[in-house]
Design a protein around this motif. Structure first.
Motif, PDB file in Angstrom:
ATOM      1  N   GLU A 198      -7.344  22.174 -29.308  1.00 32.87           N
ATOM      2  CA  GLU A 198      -7.452  23.616 -29.118  1.00 32.87           C
ATOM      3  C   GLU A 198      -8.227  24.309 -30.234  1.00 32.87           C
ATOM      4  N   LEU A 199      -8.955  23.582 -31.071  1.00 30.64           N
ATOM      5  CA  LEU A 199      -9.642  24.187 -32.213  1.00 30.64           C
ATOM      6  C   LEU A 199     -10.594  25.315 -31.811  1.00 30.64           C
ATOM      7  N   GLY A 200     -11.510  25.021 -30.943  1.00 26.70           N
ATOM      8  CA  GLY A 200     -12.433  26.039 -30.453  1.00 26.70           C
ATOM      9  C   GLY A 200     -13.408  26.552 -31.496  1.00 26.70           C
ATOM     10  N   ASP A 201     -14.124  27.614 -31.131  1.00 25.91           N
ATOM     11  CA  ASP A 201     -15.131  28.266 -31.949  1.00 25.91           C
ATOM     12  C   ASP A 201     -16.187  27.255 -32.401  1.00 25.91           C
ATOM     13  N   LEU A 202     -16.308  26.974 -33.707  1.00 31.56           N
ATOM     14  CA  LEU A 202     -17.335  26.051 -34.191  1.00 31.56           C
ATOM     15  C   LEU A 202     -17.024  24.600 -33.856  1.00 31.56           C
ATOM     16  N   CYS A 203     -15.776  24.324 -33.437  1.00 29.08           N
ATOM     17  CA  CYS A 203     -15.339  22.948 -33.214  1.00 29.08           C
ATOM     18  C   CYS A 203     -14.727  22.780 -31.824  1.00 29.08           C
ATOM     19  N   PRO A 204     -15.495  23.039 -30.771  1.00 33.33           N
ATOM     20  CA  PRO A 204     -14.936  22.892 -29.425  1.00 33.33           C
ATOM     21  C   PRO A 204     -14.715  21.419 -29.057  1.00 33.33           C
ATOM     22  N   VAL A 205     -13.631  21.170 -28.357  1.00 37.86           N
ATOM     23  CA  VAL A 205     -13.328  19.835 -27.844  1.00 37.86           C
ATOM     24  C   VAL A 205     -13.338  19.921 -26.324  1.00 37.86           C
ATOM     25  N   ARG A 206     -14.283  19.248 -25.702  1.00 34.02           N
ATOM     26  CA  ARG A 206     -14.446  19.298 -24.255  1.00 34.02           C
ATOM     27  C   ARG A 206     -13.559  18.232 -23.609  1.00 34.02           C
ATOM     28  N   PRO A 207     -12.656  18.623 -22.720  1.00 38.43           N
ATOM     29  CA  PRO A 207     -11.726  17.660 -22.126  1.00 38.43           C
ATOM     30  C   PRO A 207     -12.437  16.502 -21.447  1.00 38.43           C
ATOM     31  N   ASP A 208     -11.915  15.302 -21.687  1.00 37.24           N
ATOM     32  CA  ASP A 208     -12.409  14.071 -21.057  1.00 37.24           C
ATOM     33  C   ASP A 208     -13.887  13.809 -21.315  1.00 37.24           C
ATOM     34  N   THR A 209     -14.421  14.361 -22.398  1.00 39.38           N
ATOM     35  CA  THR A 209     -15.868  14.275 -22.643  1.00 39.38           C
ATOM     36  C   THR A 209     -16.224  13.739 -24.020  1.00 39.38           C
ATOM     37  N   GLU A 210     -15.490  14.159 -25.050  1.00 44.11           N
ATOM     38  CA  GLU A 210     -15.894  13.838 -26.421  1.00 44.11           C
ATOM     39  C   GLU A 210     -15.787  12.350 -26.718  1.00 44.11           C
ATOM     40  N   ARG A 211     -16.690  11.893 -27.586  1.00 43.53           N
ATOM     41  CA  ARG A 211     -16.680  10.510 -28.084  1.00 43.53           C
ATOM     42  C   ARG A 211     -16.597  10.613 -29.608  1.00 43.53           C
ATOM     43  N   ILE A 212     -15.419  10.306 -30.135  1.00 44.48           N
ATOM     44  CA  ILE A 212     -15.114  10.582 -31.537  1.00 44.48           C
ATOM     45  C   ILE A 212     -15.254   9.318 -32.366  1.00 44.48           C
ATOM     46  N   ILE A 213     -16.178   9.361 -33.331  1.00 43.57           N
ATOM     47  CA  ILE A 213     -16.434   8.194 -34.172  1.00 43.57           C
ATOM     48  C   ILE A 213     -15.786   8.404 -35.543  1.00 43.57           C
ATOM     49  N   THR A 214     -15.052   7.391 -35.986  1.00 41.93           N
ATOM     50  CA  THR A 214     -14.407   7.456 -37.299  1.00 41.93           C
ATOM     51  C   THR A 214     -14.387   6.084 -37.954  1.00 41.93           C
ATOM     52  N   PRO A 215     -14.711   6.035 -39.254  1.00 35.88           N
ATOM     53  CA  PRO A 215     -14.593   4.785 -39.994  1.00 35.88           C
ATOM     54  C   PRO A 215     -13.292   4.727 -40.798  1.00 35.88           C
ATOM     55  N   LEU A 216     -12.469   5.771 -40.664  1.00 35.35           N
ATOM     56  CA  LEU A 216     -11.281   5.888 -41.513  1.00 35.35           C
ATOM     57  C   LEU A 216     -10.181   4.955 -41.021  1.00 35.35           C
ATOM     58  N   PRO A 217      -9.321   4.485 -41.908  1.00 30.52           N
ATOM     59  CA  PRO A 217      -8.349   3.439 -41.550  1.00 30.52           C
ATOM     60  C   PRO A 217      -7.193   3.964 -40.709  1.00 30.52           C
ATOM     61  N   LEU A 218      -6.760   3.167 -39.757  1.00 26.31           N
ATOM     62  CA  LEU A 218      -5.658   3.540 -38.883  1.00 26.31           C
ATOM     63  C   LEU A 218      -4.316   3.554 -39.598  1.00 26.31           C
ATOM     64  N   ASN A 219      -4.267   3.066 -40.820  1.00 26.90           N
ATOM     65  CA  ASN A 219      -3.020   3.178 -41.586  1.00 26.90           C
ATOM     66  C   ASN A 219      -2.953   4.497 -42.349  1.00 26.90           C
ATOM     67  N   HIS A 220      -3.920   5.385 -42.132  1.00 23.95           N
ATOM     68  CA  HIS A 220      -3.925   6.720 -42.729  1.00 23.95           C
ATOM     69  C   HIS A 220      -3.775   7.771 -41.638  1.00 23.95           C
ATOM     70  N   VAL A 221      -3.319   8.945 -42.045  1.00 25.69           N
ATOM     71  CA  VAL A 221      -2.998   9.989 -41.083  1.00 25.69           C
ATOM     72  C   VAL A 221      -4.235  10.526 -40.365  1.00 25.69           C
ATOM     73  N   ASN A 222      -5.396  10.556 -41.011  1.00 23.19           N
ATOM     74  CA  ASN A 222      -6.557  11.152 -40.368  1.00 23.19           C
ATOM     75  C   ASN A 222      -6.911  10.416 -39.083  1.00 23.19           C
ATOM     76  N   ALA A 223      -7.014   9.090 -39.160  1.00 20.56           N
ATOM     77  CA  ALA A 223      -7.389   8.325 -37.977  1.00 20.56           C
ATOM     78  C   ALA A 223      -6.224   8.169 -37.003  1.00 20.56           C
ATOM     79  N   MET A 224      -5.025   7.977 -37.528  1.00 18.30           N
ATOM     80  CA  MET A 224      -3.894   7.699 -36.646  1.00 18.30           C
ATOM     81  C   MET A 224      -3.399   8.956 -35.933  1.00 18.30           C
ATOM     82  N   ALA A 225      -3.364  10.085 -36.654  1.00 20.79           N
ATOM     83  CA  ALA A 225      -2.772  11.287 -36.079  1.00 20.79           C
ATOM     84  C   ALA A 225      -3.785  12.311 -35.586  1.00 20.79           C
ATOM     85  N   PHE A 226      -5.027  12.251 -36.043  1.00 21.19           N
ATOM     86  CA  PHE A 226      -5.986  13.261 -35.619  1.00 21.19           C
ATOM     87  C   PHE A 226      -6.999  12.691 -34.622  1.00 21.19           C
ATOM     88  N   SER A 227      -7.867  11.779 -35.058  1.00 21.28           N
ATOM     89  CA  SER A 227      -8.903  11.304 -34.129  1.00 21.28           C
ATOM     90  C   SER A 227      -8.303  10.546 -32.944  1.00 21.28           C
TER      91      SER A 227
END
Length: 543
Positions: A198-227
């Motif tokens: 629901e971020l919106g504005d400068l950071c819209p997330v289009r349902p069923d469309t976005e392809r999110i790339i991350t190199p961050l580790p799944l044992n950290h909160v950024n990759a596990m809980a956000f992306s």
């Protein structure tokens, strides 16, 4: 919330878009892991998760159990997590860089009796469990028909699985002592995905469309809980890299058709260090989600690569419950600005006496959820450490330990960390944890560890060493190498000293505690001096 568990959110998106791509493994990650490149579709992933869920259930795992996952950033991590979550089992991600001392502590403290692990690390885990005095089993990620039976019944078998059920136990380095286990419920993860969607504005997330790339580790909160969670909540495709490869990152983004990129401050610096190319803008990325971009790199990166790096602030303990993000103009590029307060969070900046500071004056950041429950969507507490949990929530506010200033318009700017935590390439490192290992070396009388600035990694670990009187100091380079090798045998490589400085004495307070402020000043000045040995070349990932 629409869902009660992470597994529910996954299944809902899988039912809605079974033929769409859920995971995409690009060529570099596929080669690193020895797995097939390409896409895994939602329907296929759901079938894998269900097979694992049934196998774990048959083996007796259920509500209140914890299971370790040492699976790096592989797709198997997600499949096992979702399957276990369906049963009310909390997962304990295990950093693959951990070595004996760290593993023994984690296994003993979390009381896991099973770990799903890469086969070549199984013996390390079993040895660490034996040292911790824990009954323990391991299984390979593909051993669906050979799940070791649970040795104990589910502790919470009579309770319904839901939002408050522990979903994961993530360990985070504290200011003193051992890492703390943050208990994170299903609602913590679901809120992170919902907030992101629901971020919106400068950071819209289009349902069923976005392809999110991350190199961050799944044992950290950024990759596990956000992306991961925004893909579960909003649909789309996750492009989980094995790690950050600066030379091939842009090619990976192109191959995977990524539309949103996750970053930490070290990544833009590395990408900018390569020669500029006419192809730097040949990608589909619309915006980047991250934190810590160096002020001097922020605007040049955006001008060169053609997408905004949108800074945000959060912690493992807060998740999205108190996240602040610069997803509205003005972003104040190149100023360490991470946005303004949203209505769902309350914020104070205070001095050492707990008094609110004026605009423009740095203060410690205190946060809490707006409304009747100040802890809503935060972590559930530190495992087996009620005192630390109460201290973190003193006076009804979560004390972050980060120094921040606010301008007259309400924009927040990151200043520094109040905590004694070294942050190297996005990894939090407890100085006390490193010191406890260094002090076991036979030549070390005592040690003190602090951060020294590093142009690429933000901070580097510097160790001040007072040698024992009987130690041989005739070859300081060899002695420094021995000390670092000792650390590498017990700690993740990034925690080992990148500099070893031999000193006559440590700065101490009147009560003989390390004077951390003076130590930090020393650490800034020591590199380049004759008695400070540069050992950064020894810090390499271990296979």
């Amino acid at each position: 919330m629409l869902h009660a568990t992470v597994h529910d959110a996954f299944c809902a998106s899988a039912r809605r878009t079974p033929g769409a791509e859920f995971l995409f493994t690009e060529s570099v990650t596929a080669a690193a892991y020895g797995i097939a490149p390409g896409a895994i579709h939602w329907g296929e992933a759901a079938a894998r998760v269900e097979r694992l869920r049934a196998a774990f259930a048959k083996a007796g795992y259920g509500h209140g159990h914890r299971v370790g996952l040492l699976l790096e950033n592989r797709p198997d991590f997600l499949f096992h997590w979702f399957a276990l979550n369906a049963l009310g089992v909390s997962v304990v991600p295990i950093n693959a860089e951990m070595r004996s001392a760290e593993l023994s502590y984690l296994i003993g403290h979390s009381e896991i009796g099973l770990a799903v692990t890469l086969p070549h690390r199984a013996a390390d885990l079993r040895a660490a469990a034996e040292a911790a005095g824990r009954p323990f089993e391991t299984m390979a990620p593909d051993a669906v028909d050979a799940v070791p039976p649970s040795k104990t019944p589910p502790p919470r078998v009579a309770e319904p699985i839901g939002l408050a059920t522990e979903c994961a136990l993530l360990y985070t380095s504290g200011t003193t002592g051992r890492p703390k286990g943050c208990m994170l419920g299903n609602e913590y993860f679901l809120r992170a995905g919902q907030w992101y969607a629901e971020l919106g504005d400068l950071c819209p997330v289009r349902p069923d469309t976005e392809r999110i790339i991350t190199p961050l580790p799944l044992n950290h909160v950024n990759a596990m809980a956000f992306s991961t969670m925004v893909v579960l909540v909003a649909g789309g495709c996750l492009v989980q890299l094995d790690r950050f490869h600066p030379k091939s990152w842009l090619q990976s983004a192109r191959e995977s058709r990524a539309t949103i990129a996750h970053y930490l401050g070290v990544m833009p610096a590395m990408l900018l260090s390569a020669p500029a190319s006419a192809s730097d803008r040949e990608h589909a990325i619309r915006w980047g989600f991250g934190a810590g971009v160096d002020r001097k790199n922020h605007a040049p990166f955006e001008a060169r690569f053609g997408f905004p790096l949108v800074e945000a602030w959060a912690m493992t303990e807060t998740g999205a419950a108190a996240c602040v993000m610069a997803n509205h103009e003005p972003r104040h590029v190149g100023t360490s600005c991470f946005g303004r307060r949203e209505d769902f969070v309350e914020i104070r900046l205070v001095d050492d006496e707990g008094h609110d500071v004026a605009d423009g004056t740095p203060g410690e950041l205190l946060v809490r959820a707006s409304g009747a429950d100040p802890k809503r969507y935060f972590f559930s507490g530190y495992l087996k450490d009620e005192d630390a949990t109460r201290e973190a929530w003193a006076d009804g506010w979560f004390h972050t330990g980060d120094m921040v200033r606010r301008d007259a318009e309400g924009n927040f700017y990151f200043v520094d960390r109040k905590k004694n935590v070294i942050r190297r390439s996005g990894e939090n490192i407890s100085a006390v944890e490193v010191e406890s290992v260094l002090n076991q070396h036979p030549a070390v009388k005592t040690s003190a560890v602090a951060a020294t600035p590093d142009a690429v990694r933000g901070d580097e670990v510097l160790a001040c060493i007072v040698m024992r009187e009987d130690a041989d100091a005739s070859e300081p380079e060899q002695l420094a190498a021995s000390i670092v090798a000792h650390a590498l045998a017990q700690l993740a490589y990034y925690k080992a000293p990148g500099y070893v400085a031999f000193v006559d004495a440590l700065p101490l307070t009147a009560s003989q505690k390390i004077q951390r402020g003076q130590l930090r000043e020393m650490a800034h000045a020591l590199p380049g001096q004759s008695h400070c040995i540069d050992t950064r070349a020894m810090k390499k990932r271990q296979s």
